[in-house]
Design an enzyme around this catalytic site. Structure first.
Site, PDB file in Angstrom:
ATOM      1  N   SER A 180     107.251 -35.628  82.395  1.00 49.65           N
ATOM      2  CA  SER A 180     107.850 -36.789  83.043  1.00 49.65           C
ATOM      3  C   SER A 180     107.378 -37.035  84.466  1.00 49.65           C
ATOM      4  O   SER A 180     107.404 -38.177  84.935  1.00 49.65           O
ATOM      5  CB  SER A 180     109.378 -36.655  83.047  1.00 49.65           C
ATOM      6  OG  SER A 180     109.782 -35.492  83.749  1.00 49.65           O
ATOM      7  N   HIS A 208     109.689 -38.917  76.878  1.00 51.84           N
ATOM      8  CA  HIS A 208     108.749 -39.915  77.402  1.00 51.84           C
ATOM      9  C   HIS A 208     107.616 -40.215  76.424  1.00 51.84           C
ATOM     10  O   HIS A 208     106.674 -40.940  76.777  1.00 51.84           O
ATOM     11  CB  HIS A 208     108.194 -39.464  78.749  1.00 51.84           C
ATOM     12  CG  HIS A 208     109.178 -39.579  79.863  1.00 51.84           C
ATOM     13  ND1 HIS A 208     109.385 -40.747  80.558  1.00 51.84           N
ATOM     14  CD2 HIS A 208     110.041 -38.668  80.373  1.00 51.84           C
ATOM     15  CE1 HIS A 208     110.321 -40.553  81.469  1.00 51.84           C
ATOM     16  NE2 HIS A 208     110.736 -39.304  81.383  1.00 51.84           N
ATOM     17  N   LYS A 239     115.159 -44.643  76.976  1.00 54.82           N
ATOM     18  CA  LYS A 239     113.966 -45.057  77.703  1.00 54.82           C
ATOM     19  C   LYS A 239     113.289 -46.204  76.944  1.00 54.82           C
ATOM     20  O   LYS A 239     113.704 -47.346  77.059  1.00 54.82           O
ATOM     21  CB  LYS A 239     113.056 -43.861  77.936  1.00 54.82           C
ATOM     22  CG  LYS A 239     113.702 -42.812  78.845  1.00 54.82           C
ATOM     23  CD  LYS A 239     112.832 -41.614  79.065  1.00 54.82           C
ATOM     24  CE  LYS A 239     113.430 -40.650  80.092  1.00 54.82           C
ATOM     25  NZ  LYS A 239     114.721 -40.064  79.683  1.00 54.82           N
TER      26      LYS A 239
END
Length: 391
Positions: A180, A208, A239
């Site tokens: 990240s 991610h 996300k």
């Protein structure tokens, strides 16, 4: 009477170190351009990779769920029962990921805490990349398992740790899929090969990578064609999916075990129906929208190439996470503030999130950024970077 004045000393030290940062309060929802203090600002720090937070299908799904279910789920799923919307989401996620089952948690953080805190005991060992996310580190701290940490992506150290841990009941190798803070990708094929050689479990946190890597954003396992060889996949719904939550993707056996053992699942009220319905809609959008991923990567590659041409240090970035390495906490925060004065919001990230001398402004490029947006940011970065002596 006791008070909390003792905390003020630590806050003053944060200010002295240049690491103090109050919360930013936006006037409106998440998007490429947002309003701050009545001023329009380009958002370059959001994890909203695909721009799904404002997608009309997700908003419509949330509204319809509120009308049908109300605003809350009532309790934890093992006590009050599971709403059918949660079951539908998990079945859709399992089909999307190509696994037997998934189990949804309230966040990616609690997913790692719940899984690691429950599957590992004193007879086991966990082997973790040194740059793994804080939720993995905290999840490991909840266990009584032995711990080994290998240098970032150092396969020789990983193999040595595997060789030294042959006597344990279970060996679990844990890695982020995409890291990240640096935006680099784990060498998952090599990790899987080593784990198979030494009979270890592979655990990948794709926070991610979900919605970023693989076909239609299926994650790092799909990206490398490792289906059936990664035992535990963790994904986020907060996300690229654009909503909130996290999930485990793996075997039906593991799901059944976690339902009975994972404390963050057992003792937390489940996602609200509107959140679950929005996540379900997002997975369906991803399944039929490869152009979102294509646009994301086109934007990311364009921005990274321009930054490198300007002379910025973008570290190990190879994804839409693009750090600009600055140095000290104070210098990093000054650079971030200078960018904001130029109309670009790019938050400074400093110790203890990264090493004391590796403070950086972390840019996250999204599919919803236009080339005009990126050029605006690049122009601001060039001006402020020259003043700061970074280029």
């Amino acid at each position: 009477m006791a008070n909390l004045d003792f905390l003020s000393k630590e806050l003053e030290q944060l200010k002295a170190d240049g690491r103090y940062r109050p919360l930013t309060e936006w006037e409106g929802g998440s998007g490429s351009w947002m309003t701050l203090g009545g001023r329009r600002v380009l958002q370059m720090s959001s994890n909203n990779y695909l721009g799904l937070t404002a997608h009309p299908e997700l908003k419509r799904a949330a509204i319809e769920a509120i009308e049908k279910y109300g605003v809350g789920s009532g309790s934890v799923r093992t006590i009050a029962g599971t709403l059918d919307i949660h079951g539908k989401l998990e079945r859709e996620l399992a089909a999307f990921k190509g696994t037997e089952a998934t189990l949804v948690f309230q966040s990616g953080f609690t997913t790692n805490q719940g899984i690691l805190g429950s599957i590992l005991g004193p007879d086991d060992v966990v082997i973790s990349d040194e740059l793994n996310h804080a939720s993995i580190i905290d999840g490991i701290r909840l266990t009584k398992a032995s711990r080994k940490v290998f240098a970032h992506k150092d396969l020789d150290q990983l193999e040595q740790a595997l060789k030294e841990s042959a006597s344990y009941r279970a060996r679990v190798v844990v890695t982020d899929g995409v890291f990240s803070m640096d935006g680099d990708i784990a060498p998952l094929p090599a990790i899987v090969e080593l784990a198979e050689r030494y009979d270890a479990v592979v655990y990948v946190d794709d926070a991610h990578a979900s919605g970023v890597l693989g076909r239609n954003g299926k994650g790092s396992t799909d990206h490398f064609g490792l289906h059936g060889r990664v035992h535990i996949q963790v994904g986020t719904l907060s996300k690229a999916i654009g909503v909130s939550g996290g999930y485990m993707a793996g075997s039906a056996l593991l799901k059944d075990y976690l339902i009975h053992k994972a404390r963050s699942f057992l003792f937390s009220t489940s996602q609200t129906p509107a959140v679950a319905a929005s996540c379900l809609a997002a997975v369906k959008v991803l399944g039929r929208s490869p152009e979102l991923i294509e646009r994301l990567w086109s934007n990311a590659n364009y921005c990274r190439e321009k930054l490198l041409a300007l002379g910025f240090d973008t570290g190990m970035s190879e994804t839409p996470i693009i750090p600009i390495i600055v140095g000290s906490p104070a210098d990093t925060m000054r650079f971030s503030d200078a960018l904001l004065a130029e109309g670009v919001y790019a938050q400074g990230i400093v110790y203890p999130t990264v090493a004391m001398d590796k403070g950086r402004v972390r840019l996250i490029v999204t599919a919803s950024h236009t080339r005009e947006d990126l050029d605006f940011a690049l122009d601001a970065l060039a001006r402020t970077g020259r003043i700061a002596g970074l280029i």
